[in-house]
Design an enzyme around this catalytic site. Structure first.
Site, mmCIF file in Angstrom:
data_model
loop_
_atom_site.group_PDB
_atom_site.id
_atom_site.type_symbol
_atom_site.label_atom_id
_atom_site.label_comp_id
_atom_site.label_asym_id
_atom_site.label_seq_id
_atom_site.Cartn_x
_atom_site.Cartn_y
_atom_site.Cartn_z
ATOM 1 N N ASN A 168 -6.027 12.262 0.135
ATOM 2 C CA ASN A 168 -5.147 11.454 0.996
ATOM 3 C C ASN A 168 -6.045 10.654 1.933
ATOM 4 O O ASN A 168 -7.278 10.789 1.906
ATOM 5 C CB ASN A 168 -4.173 12.351 1.771
ATOM 6 C CG ASN A 168 -3.090 11.529 2.462
ATOM 7 O OD1 ASN A 168 -2.496 10.649 1.847
ATOM 8 N ND2 ASN A 168 -2.833 11.783 3.730
ATOM 9 N N LYS A 169 -5.419 9.825 2.751
ATOM 10 C CA LYS A 169 -6.165 8.951 3.657
ATOM 11 C C LYS A 169 -7.256 9.722 4.395
ATOM 12 O O LYS A 169 -7.018 10.819 4.889
ATOM 13 C CB LYS A 169 -5.174 8.334 4.657
ATOM 14 C CG LYS A 169 -5.759 7.389 5.660
ATOM 15 C CD LYS A 169 -6.575 6.281 5.033
ATOM 16 C CE LYS A 169 -5.806 5.479 4.023
ATOM 17 N NZ LYS A 169 -6.688 4.644 3.155
ATOM 18 N N ASP A 207 -2.379 10.749 -2.306
ATOM 19 C CA ASP A 207 -2.582 9.704 -3.320
ATOM 20 C C ASP A 207 -2.833 10.284 -4.698
ATOM 21 O O ASP A 207 -2.676 9.599 -5.706
ATOM 22 C CB ASP A 207 -3.734 8.787 -2.916
ATOM 23 C CG ASP A 207 -3.266 7.833 -1.838
ATOM 24 O OD1 ASP A 207 -3.059 8.285 -0.695
ATOM 25 O OD2 ASP A 207 -3.044 6.646 -2.147
ATOM 26 N N ARG A 267 -6.889 -0.566 -7.367
ATOM 27 C CA ARG A 267 -7.329 0.511 -6.454
ATOM 28 C C ARG A 267 -7.440 1.795 -7.293
ATOM 29 O O ARG A 267 -6.565 2.062 -8.116
ATOM 30 C CB ARG A 267 -6.351 0.712 -5.293
ATOM 31 C CG ARG A 267 -6.331 -0.466 -4.311
ATOM 32 C CD ARG A 267 -5.509 -0.136 -3.076
ATOM 33 N NE ARG A 267 -6.228 0.717 -2.142
ATOM 34 C CZ ARG A 267 -5.657 1.296 -1.074
ATOM 35 N NH1 ARG A 267 -4.375 1.126 -0.834
ATOM 36 N NH2 ARG A 267 -6.372 2.034 -0.246
ATOM 37 N N GLN A 293 -3.163 2.637 9.806
ATOM 38 C CA GLN A 293 -1.816 2.686 9.214
ATOM 39 C C GLN A 293 -0.859 3.502 10.085
ATOM 40 O O GLN A 293 0.348 3.267 10.080
ATOM 41 C CB GLN A 293 -1.864 3.294 7.806
ATOM 42 C CG GLN A 293 -2.484 2.397 6.754
ATOM 43 C CD GLN A 293 -3.966 2.643 6.581
ATOM 44 O OE1 GLN A 293 -4.649 3.051 7.522
ATOM 45 N NE2 GLN A 293 -4.487 2.384 5.405
ATOM 46 N N ARG A 320 0.858 -1.195 0.000
ATOM 47 C CA ARG A 320 0.000 0.000 0.000
ATOM 48 C C ARG A 320 0.893 1.244 0.000
ATOM 49 O O ARG A 320 2.112 1.147 0.075
ATOM 50 C CB ARG A 320 -0.926 -0.013 1.229
ATOM 51 C CG ARG A 320 -0.143 -0.315 2.498
ATOM 52 C CD ARG A 320 -0.681 0.285 3.715
ATOM 53 N NE ARG A 320 -0.617 1.716 3.668
ATOM 54 C CZ ARG A 320 0.518 2.433 3.848
ATOM 55 N NH1 ARG A 320 1.686 1.858 4.082
ATOM 56 N NH2 ARG A 320 0.476 3.758 3.786
ATOM 57 N N GLY A 321 0.208 2.421 -0.024
ATOM 58 C CA GLY A 321 0.955 3.674 -0.117
ATOM 59 C C GLY A 321 1.116 3.984 -1.598
ATOM 60 O O GLY A 321 1.580 3.140 -2.375
ATOM 61 N N ALA A 322 0.745 5.207 -1.980
ATOM 62 C CA ALA A 322 0.649 5.521 -3.409
ATOM 63 C C ALA A 322 1.924 5.211 -4.197
ATOM 64 O O ALA A 322 1.873 4.475 -5.196
ATOM 65 C CB ALA A 322 0.227 6.981 -3.571
#
Ligand code: MRU
Length: 331
Positions: free
Chosen positions: A227-228, A217, A76, A176, A39-41
């Site tokens: 973003n998150k 992201d 995603r 996260q 995960r993580g862009a």
């Protein structure tokens, strides 16, 4: 990666277990992306690129390669790095010629390391000795193949000898911050305190933190960014308390084709992630099974709440963003 296999540190199992998954098979990689094992862009782009690079090197047919690329690209929707990396590979494979794919995949990897270093250099200058900073989600070495985005900035300031204390939002619903950022900061020896997302307002009101650094992201042409989920609330609170707020993102996260935040696709995830939590400790549910739950994985922060955007190509002030500085750098 050993030239034939691609192993990923399974982020679903951190912080308690360091288990590696073999994600050489694109079907496994797709599942790892959907379930956030990886995960993580920026890392999503690199992982998908390396997987497709190995597939091409192993002699996949052009048809199998394109099918796998299409599936990974759709795994995603919000992190544009995933699409950008895959599009870079497919553009290098015109017709049936896959001979360049493997090399381009390695370029995507090497680029990410360099972009992280450049962001860290630009952003660390914003942090003064003794600063407290708030961060959200995980934006470090686990979200990239370099030092990270927002966390890379904080890490660089620490390595340059400035005393920094990090307030880590736990980052509901998938935690996260609590599971991954706390794990990274502990390994790096950077002082930190875990807070629930709802405590950030108090931390800023009480003057414990002087800046907020977050990742992204997708950054739209006008500087709005996704973003998150929880980032937008943090930006509102930071503005209320006059605390500078900085998204940090590589140029691979900037989507000039996206005019503003309203055009960013937002991933919707299963309500069970909100109804409870799952992890290496097992699974818990804390509300009736039937309770309706809303679970957008990201939110959009308007550019009007950004003090400056830190990228590998420099730092853009709120005025720069208003004047269209991102599109001026097209290409
Ligand atoms: O759902 P995730 O864990 O992939 O979300 C990650 C984030 O929101 C990060 O802040 C973002 O990707 C920037 S990371 C370098």
């Amino acid at each position: 990666m050993d030239g034939e296999r691609l192993l990923l540190l399974d982020q679903r199992r951190l912080p308690d277990e360091e288990r590696w998954v073999d994600a050489t098979d694109p079907v496994v990689m797709e599942d790892c992306i959907r379930t956030l094992a990886v995960r993580g862009a920026p890392l999503l782009g690199v992982a998908a690129a390396l997987c497709l690079g190995l597939l091409a090197r192993a002699g996949a047919t052009p048809r199998a390669f394109r099918e796998a690329a299409g599936r990974l690209r759709a795994a995603r929707p919000t992190a544009v790095n995933l699409m950008a990396a895959i599009d870079r590979l497919t553009a290098a494979a015109p017709g049936d010629d896959l001979s360049r794919v493997d090399g381009i995949a390695m370029d995507v990897f090497v680029d990410d390391v360099a972009r992280c270093d450049a962001m860290a250099a630009h952003g660390a200058a914003l942090i003064a000795d003794g600063d407290g900073v708030v961060t959200h989600c995980n934006t470090g070495g686990l979200a990239t193949v370099g030092v990270g985005t927002a966390l890379g900035v904080i890490r660089r300031a620490h390595e340059e000898g400035r005393r920094v204390h990090v307030y880590v939002d736990e980052t509901r619903p998938l935690l996260q911050g609590g599971r991954l950022t706390a794990w990274e900061l502990r390994r790096l020896g950077i002082p930190h305190t875990l807070i629930t997302d709802s405590m950030a307002a108090l931390i800023l009101r009480d003057g414990r933190a002087q800046r907020v650094f977050v990742g992204s992201d997708r950054v739209a042409r006008n500087g709005d960014f996704a973003n998150k989920v929880g980032t937008y609330a943090l930006a509102v609170v930071a503005a209320h308390h006059h605390v500078p707020f900085h998204p940090v993102a590589p140029w691979t996260t900037v989507d000039l084709g996206c005019p503003d935040g309203a055009a960013i696709p937002i991933e919707q995830r299963d309500g069970d992630e909100v109804r409870g939590a799952a992890g290496s400790f097992g699974a818990v549910r804390w509300c009736p099974r039937e309770t309706d739950a809303y679970n957008p994985s990201f939110d959009v922060t308007p550019a009007s709440l950004v003090t400056s955007l830190v990228t590998d190509r420099g730092v853009f002030s709120a005025d720069d963003l208003r004047r269209g500085a991102l599109s001026a750098l097209d290409g």
